[in-house]
Design an enzyme around this catalytic site. Structure first.
Site, PDB file in Angstrom:
ATOM      1  CG  ASP A  37      -1.896   1.170   1.129  1.00  0.00           C
ATOM      2  OD1 ASP A  37      -1.909   1.986   0.338  1.00  0.00           O
ATOM      3  OD2 ASP A  37      -2.894   1.209   2.184  1.00  0.00           O
ATOM      4  CG  HIS A  38       4.675   1.489  -1.301  1.00  0.00           C
ATOM      5  ND1 HIS A  38       5.718   1.856  -1.345  1.00  0.00           N
ATOM      6  CD2 HIS A  38       4.444   0.709  -0.289  1.00  0.00           C
ATOM      7  CE1 HIS A  38       6.573   1.183  -0.269  1.00  0.00           C
ATOM      8  NE2 HIS A  38       5.579   0.497   0.338  1.00  0.00           N
ATOM      9  CB  SER A 105       5.177   2.070  12.665  1.00  0.00           C
ATOM     10  OG  SER A 105       6.258   1.585  12.149  1.00  0.00           O
ATOM     11  N   GLY A 106       4.628   2.500   9.124  1.00  0.00           N
ATOM     12  CA  GLY A 106       4.824   2.973   8.011  1.00  0.00           C
ATOM     13  C   GLY A 106       6.402   3.376   7.581  1.00  0.00           C
ATOM     14  CD  GLU A 107       7.422   1.570   4.307  1.00  0.00           C
ATOM     15  OE1 GLU A 107       6.523   2.113   3.718  1.00  0.00           O
ATOM     16  OE2 GLU A 107       7.261   0.309   4.809  1.00  0.00           O
ATOM     17  CG  ASN A 110       4.713   4.830   1.042  1.00  0.00           C
ATOM     18  OD1 ASN A 110       4.672   5.030  -0.173  1.00  0.00           O
ATOM     19  ND2 ASN A 110       4.941   3.939   1.643  1.00  0.00           N
ATOM     20  CB  SER A 173      11.362  -4.427  12.383  1.00  0.00           C
ATOM     21  OG  SER A 173      11.018  -3.221  13.171  1.00  0.00           O
ATOM     22  N   GLY A 174      11.410  -5.567  15.679  1.00  0.00           N
ATOM     23  CA  GLY A 174      12.317  -5.648  16.716  1.00  0.00           C
ATOM     24  C   GLY A 174      11.307  -5.903  18.072  1.00  0.00           C
TER      25      GLY A 174
END
Length: 321
Positions: A37-38, A105-107, A110, A173-174
């Site tokens: 979803d970008h 939590s997104g990038e 975007n 991721s952690g």
């Protein structure tokens, strides 16, 4: 038994092609599908970024069996969580119960487009947790009022609700994200075959829940062609998510990957047409405890040849794992 999925990668194909591809993936026998979803592709060479939710609606009507899933949607900046809840409920209805809502939590790539700034990672995790609570409250039915740290909701209600709400997946991721996923998610989502993520998810409430992984592959009968395509479109992938979440545009990813060589990409992404090579790339996910693995075939124009090959050659080998 581990299930194997197909990725509708919105960064590398237009909306009509994406639907055509997932229809063929269903015919080929893939167990499930996911879609990115970008708003932006990672690199200009990829060349696409249609609206994923329109694609999902079309895919829900064009297919009849294959499950659908966002991998992943960010419900905090570009989208308000109340709107994500409405979109997810509608997609679940259109697909007749085949949809799962993958959240993360997104990038910056975007989310920067709405001009709201890019919060620090710990704040993004707080926002994600609050968003999931809002989405679940709306899935429960009735009116929702919420005045929290990051979001306000005023008398919201979903008027078209499926009998079974979409399961919610949370990208990890952690350790902090694993704790959040175990506490609030119905499944775990990751892009690395890391057994520590699985164990942290299990220890925080995720035991017995699905764990979905994803990896890129590049099929082509000519391995050199596959390597060139993988380098052209996926050289950004090795930067890791702590880097990839922060860069704001395609120029940043081009600069960050300027010195990545074809041989570097080929060392981390299976290329060519040897199904055993692809299977060996999948095996670490199985060994780490993942229950589902979605493959990304690199290159929009290469999807249909890949799907033909996957049906006849790759999937039988993967099922043998």
């Amino acid at each position: 038994m581990v299930q194997f999925g197909y990725t509708m990668m919105t960064e590398q194909a237009g909306p009509r092609d994406l639907v055509t591809h997932v229809v063929r993936a269903e015919e080929a026998g893939f167990d499930f599908s996911v879609t990115s979803d970008h708003y932006f592709p990672w690199l200009d060479e990829q060349g696409h970024a249609p609206y994923a939710w329109s694609v999902l609606g079309a895919a829900a009507q064009a297919t009849s069996r294959i499950p659908l899933m966002t991998y992943v949607t960010c419900p905090t900046i570009r989208y308000h969580p109340a709107v994500v809840a409405q979109k997810a409920a509608t997609t679940q209805l259109l697909s007749e119960g085949r949809f799962r809502l993958g959240l993360g939590s997104g990038e910056n790539l975007n989310e920067h487009v709405v001009g709201g700034g890019w919060p620090a990672a710990d704040v993004r995790q707080e926002m994600l947790a609050e968003a999931i609570e809002i989405i679940r409250a709306l899935f429960d039915g009735g009116y929702v009022n919420h005045h929290g740290t990051h979001f306000d909701v005023e008398s919201a209600k979903l008027w078209d609700l499926p009998d079974t709400p979409p399961p919610i997946g949370v990208a990890v991721s952690g350790q902090p994200s694993c704790e959040l996923a175990g506490r609030l998610g119905d499944l775990m989502i990751a892009v690395a075959p890391d057994a520590h993520l699985v164990s942290a998810f299990d220890e925080n409430g995720g035991a017995g829940k699905p764990r979905v992984g994803q990896l890129p592959v590049c099929y082509d009968p000519d391995r050199a062609t596959a390597v060139r395509r993988a380098h052209e479109q996926f050289r950004w992938f090795g930067g890791g998510w702590k880097v990839n979440a922060e860069l704001p545009g395609t120029a940043g990813f081009a600069s960050a990957s300027a010195y990545v060589r074809e041989e570097d990409v080929a060392a981390s992404i299976p290329c060519g047409d040897d199904p055993e090579v692809f299977a060996e790339a999948v095996r670490p996910y199985i060994d780490a405890g993942f229950t589902e693995v979605a493959l990304i075939q690199i290159g929009g124009a290469a999807q249909l040849p890949y799907l033909d090959w996957a049906e006849k050659t790759l999937l039988p080998v993967l099922r043998g794992l």
